[in-house]
Design a protein around this motif. Structure first.
Motif, PDB file in Angstrom:
ATOM      1  N   ARG A  34       0.790  -1.338  -0.102  1.00 11.61           N
ATOM      2  CA  ARG A  34       0.011   0.040   0.009  1.00 11.61           C
ATOM      3  C   ARG A  34       0.579   1.370   0.025  1.00 11.61           C
ATOM      4  O   ARG A  34       0.235   2.273  -0.168  1.00 11.61           O
ATOM      5  N   HIS A  35       2.045   1.087   0.065  1.00 14.74           N
ATOM      6  CA  HIS A  35       2.910   2.315   0.322  1.00 14.74           C
ATOM      7  C   HIS A  35       2.902   3.271  -0.858  1.00 14.74           C
ATOM      8  O   HIS A  35       2.685   4.371  -0.673  1.00 14.74           O
ATOM      9  N   ARG A  36       2.909   2.620  -2.087  1.00 18.83           N
ATOM     10  CA  ARG A  36       3.116   3.633  -3.201  1.00 18.83           C
ATOM     11  C   ARG A  36       1.732   4.245  -3.400  1.00 18.83           C
ATOM     12  O   ARG A  36       1.696   5.560  -3.709  1.00 18.83           O
ATOM     13  N   ALA A  37       0.591   3.777  -3.162  1.00 16.36           N
ATOM     14  CA  ALA A  37      -0.608   4.389  -3.383  1.00 16.36           C
ATOM     15  C   ALA A  37      -0.822   5.307  -2.435  1.00 16.36           C
ATOM     16  O   ALA A  37      -1.300   6.502  -2.454  1.00 16.36           O
ATOM     17  N   VAL A  38      -0.274   5.182  -1.021  1.00 14.00           N
ATOM     18  CA  VAL A  38      -0.531   6.392  -0.087  1.00 14.00           C
ATOM     19  C   VAL A  38       0.237   7.305  -0.318  1.00 14.00           C
ATOM     20  O   VAL A  38      -0.104   8.673  -0.156  1.00 14.00           O
ATOM     21  N   LEU A  39       1.672   7.122  -0.784  1.00 13.48           N
ATOM     22  CA  LEU A  39       2.391   8.176  -1.146  1.00 13.48           C
ATOM     23  C   LEU A  39       1.781   8.904  -2.312  1.00 13.48           C
ATOM     24  O   LEU A  39       1.785  10.353  -2.415  1.00 13.48           O
ATOM     25  N   GLU A  40       1.365   8.459  -3.261  1.00 10.62           N
ATOM     26  CA  GLU A  40       0.622   8.980  -4.144  1.00 10.62           C
ATOM     27  C   GLU A  40      -0.405  10.048  -3.973  1.00 10.62           C
ATOM     28  O   GLU A  40      -0.656  11.110  -4.349  1.00 10.62           O
ATOM     29  N   GLN A  41      -1.179   9.576  -2.975  1.00 13.56           N
ATOM     30  CA  GLN A  41      -2.467  10.224  -2.207  1.00 13.56           C
ATOM     31  C   GLN A  41      -1.818  11.375  -1.596  1.00 13.56           C
ATOM     32  O   GLN A  41      -2.493  12.581  -1.915  1.00 13.56           O
ATOM     33  N   ALA A  42      -0.630  11.403  -1.038  1.00 14.78           N
ATOM     34  CA  ALA A  42      -0.194  12.616  -0.086  1.00 14.78           C
ATOM     35  C   ALA A  42       0.354  13.587  -1.040  1.00 14.78           C
ATOM     36  O   ALA A  42       0.036  14.629  -1.075  1.00 14.78           O
ATOM     37  N   GLU A  43       1.030  13.104  -2.247  1.00 12.24           N
ATOM     38  CA  GLU A  43       1.455  13.929  -3.191  1.00 12.24           C
ATOM     39  C   GLU A  43       0.522  14.630  -3.939  1.00 12.24           C
ATOM     40  O   GLU A  43       0.518  15.984  -4.042  1.00 12.24           O
ATOM     41  N   GLN A  44      -0.724  14.011  -4.187  1.00 15.68           N
ATOM     42  CA  GLN A  44      -1.927  14.839  -4.979  1.00 15.68           C
ATOM     43  C   GLN A  44      -2.502  15.763  -4.107  1.00 15.68           C
ATOM     44  O   GLN A  44      -2.819  16.938  -4.267  1.00 15.68           O
ATOM     45  N   ALA A  45      -2.550  15.447  -2.603  1.00 15.39           N
ATOM     46  CA  ALA A  45      -3.294  16.207  -1.537  1.00 15.39           C
ATOM     47  C   ALA A  45      -2.607  17.599  -1.249  1.00 15.39           C
ATOM     48  O   ALA A  45      -3.226  18.628  -1.277  1.00 15.39           O
ATOM     49  N   LEU A  46      -1.334  17.305  -1.389  1.00 15.77           N
ATOM     50  CA  LEU A  46      -0.434  18.453  -0.902  1.00 15.77           C
ATOM     51  C   LEU A  46       0.068  19.394  -2.309  1.00 15.77           C
ATOM     52  O   LEU A  46       0.499  20.438  -2.228  1.00 15.77           O
ATOM     53  N   GLY A  47      -0.039  18.722  -3.580  1.00 14.93           N
ATOM     54  CA  GLY A  47       0.322  19.437  -4.648  1.00 14.93           C
ATOM     55  C   GLY A  47       1.889  19.193  -5.043  1.00 14.93           C
ATOM     56  O   GLY A  47       2.519  19.914  -5.500  1.00 14.93           O
ATOM     57  N   GLY A  48       2.298  18.059  -4.391  1.00 17.32           N
ATOM     58  CA  GLY A  48       3.716  17.657  -4.298  1.00 17.32           C
ATOM     59  C   GLY A  48       4.345  17.633  -2.815  1.00 17.32           C
ATOM     60  O   GLY A  48       3.656  18.074  -1.890  1.00 17.32           O
ATOM     61  N   ILE A  49       5.565  17.265  -2.819  1.00 14.99           N
ATOM     62  CA  ILE A  49       6.123  16.758  -1.160  1.00 14.99           C
ATOM     63  C   ILE A  49       7.710  17.365  -1.372  1.00 14.99           C
ATOM     64  O   ILE A  49       8.300  17.161  -2.227  1.00 14.99           O
ATOM     65  N   ASP A  50       7.459  18.323  -0.416  1.00 13.63           N
ATOM     66  CA  ASP A  50       8.823  19.048  -0.356  1.00 13.63           C
ATOM     67  C   ASP A  50       9.562  18.632   0.851  1.00 13.63           C
ATOM     68  O   ASP A  50      10.863  18.497   0.687  1.00 13.63           O
ATOM     69  N   LEU A  51       8.916  18.206   2.003  1.00 18.17           N
ATOM     70  CA  LEU A  51       9.614  17.533   2.896  1.00 18.17           C
ATOM     71  C   LEU A  51       8.617  16.408   3.548  1.00 18.17           C
ATOM     72  O   LEU A  51       7.703  16.384   3.582  1.00 18.17           O
ATOM     73  N   ALA A  52       9.548  15.304   3.810  1.00 17.11           N
ATOM     74  CA  ALA A  52       8.923  13.900   4.474  1.00 17.11           C
ATOM     75  C   ALA A  52       9.757  13.677   5.588  1.00 17.11           C
ATOM     76  O   ALA A  52      10.882  13.453   5.695  1.00 17.11           O
ATOM     77  N   LEU A  53       8.828  13.354   6.630  1.00 20.91           N
ATOM     78  CA  LEU A  53       9.357  12.997   8.151  1.00 20.91           C
ATOM     79  C   LEU A  53       8.895  11.517   8.188  1.00 20.91           C
ATOM     80  O   LEU A  53       7.636  11.343   8.310  1.00 20.91           O
ATOM     81  N   VAL A  54       9.735  10.656   8.427  1.00 22.13           N
ATOM     82  CA  VAL A  54       9.456   9.398   8.669  1.00 22.13           C
ATOM     83  C   VAL A  54       9.759   8.927  10.219  1.00 22.13           C
ATOM     84  O   VAL A  54      10.899   9.142  10.456  1.00 22.13           O
ATOM     85  N   ALA A  55       8.688   8.795  10.767  1.00 19.05           N
ATOM     86  CA  ALA A  55       8.747   8.659  12.344  1.00 19.05           C
ATOM     87  C   ALA A  55       8.147   7.449  13.103  1.00 19.05           C
ATOM     88  O   ALA A  55       7.935   7.665  14.291  1.00 19.05           O
ATOM     89  N   HIS A  56       7.834   6.547  12.209  1.00 18.02           N
ATOM     90  CA  HIS A  56       7.028   5.374  13.027  1.00 18.02           C
ATOM     91  C   HIS A  56       8.156   4.378  13.602  1.00 18.02           C
ATOM     92  O   HIS A  56       9.290   4.553  13.189  1.00 18.02           O
ATOM     93  N   GLY A  57       7.561   3.630  14.687  1.00 19.03           N
ATOM     94  CA  GLY A  57       8.372   2.692  14.986  1.00 19.03           C
ATOM     95  C   GLY A  57       7.965   2.248  16.485  1.00 19.03           C
ATOM     96  O   GLY A  57       6.949   2.444  16.907  1.00 19.03           O
ATOM     97  N   THR A  58       8.344   1.097  16.741  1.00 12.84           N
ATOM     98  CA  THR A  58       7.806   0.450  17.871  1.00 12.84           C
ATOM     99  C   THR A  58       9.212   0.238  18.936  1.00 12.84           C
ATOM    100  O   THR A  58      10.397   0.076  18.417  1.00 12.84           O
TER     101      THR A  58
END
Length: 245
Positions: free
Chosen positions: A65-89
């Motif tokens: 599902r990664h690609r679809a969610v990233l594409e959704q984010a890109e569309q909603a924002l009009g592009g991605i300038d900064l990406a913060l990856v902060a998940h984890g256990t």
């Protein structure tokens, strides 16, 4: 105005960092696995000044599902300038030692899912020819310790991946920031005794926000952890292995 994607957006550190971007009037898109909390966080950011505060639910271990969610984010924002990856256990080391299945599961969440996301993100950023990817790892990545080496090994894998990714993307005009927090007082560490070395999420978030905007390569949070971990890395192995760390 920046267009900011935050993955693992309901973690305490990510939420505190997102608030700073919202106060800057940036556009934000949040990704996390807890739907109700994710929606509440997005609504809060809109109140705090975010131009856009969109969100999407994702379990990072759903790699397909990664690609679809990233594409959704890109569309909603009009592009991605900064990406913060902060998940984890934060795995229980003793339980992992007794279970190969649990150990692999924790490596999957803390390393494999992150590497998969970064591979997709780097494609987007490289194609665009600009932007910055920031990833929260840990000081635990600097040297394996008996108290948390499963977690540390996962973060070390991500750190090494980021080092190579930074060199590769530099030529494309894309920056990569490795964020190595020390002890942070969050719900994930609620069961730990707190001492002088512990920090609050808001303090950590301010340093992360500054590091991302400044374009830092590697940042320890707070900064004194750089010197603590330097001493630990330089400690002779014959001494280190006898310590109760």
């Amino acid at each position: 105005m920046h267009r900011v994607l935050i993955i693992g957006a309901t973690s305490a550190i990510a939420e505190a960092t997102a608030r700073l971007f919202a106060e800057d009037g940036d556009r934000l898109f949040l990704v996390a696995r807890r739907k109700a909390r994710l929606k509440a966080a997005a609504d809060d950011l809109a109140v705090r000044g975010a131009e856009i505060a969109g969100c999407e639910v994702l379990d990072v271990n759903e790699l397909d599902r990664h690609r679809a969610v990233l594409e959704q984010a890109e569309q909603a924002l009009g592009g991605i300038d900064l990406a913060l990856v902060a998940h984890g256990t934060l795995p229980d080391q003793q339980l992992c030692q007794a279970s190969a299945r649990l150990t692999v599961q924790e490596i999957q969440t803390n390393a494999v899912s992150t590497v998969a996301l970064l591979t997709r993100l780097s494609e987007l950023m490289e194609r665009k020819g600009s932007g910055r990817i920031a990833v929260v790892t840990s000081v635990a990545a600097d040297r394996g310790r008996q108290s948390n080496y499963v977690y540390g090994a996962a973060k070390a894998a991500v750190d090494t991946f980021l080092e190579g990714l930074r060199q590769r993307l530099y030529k494309a005009g894309v920056g990569v920031t490795t964020i190595r927090p020390g002890f942070v007082d969050t719900p994930m560490t609620a069961g730990f005794d707190k001492g002088l070395l512990w920090s609050q999420p808001d303090t950590v978030a301010r340093r992360i926000h500054h590091a991302i905007l400044k374009g830092a390569d590697v940042v320890y949070v707070p900064s004194f952890w750089r010197w603590i971990m330097l001493a630990i890395r330089l400690m002779p192995r014959r001494v280190f292995k006898a310590l109760k760390l």
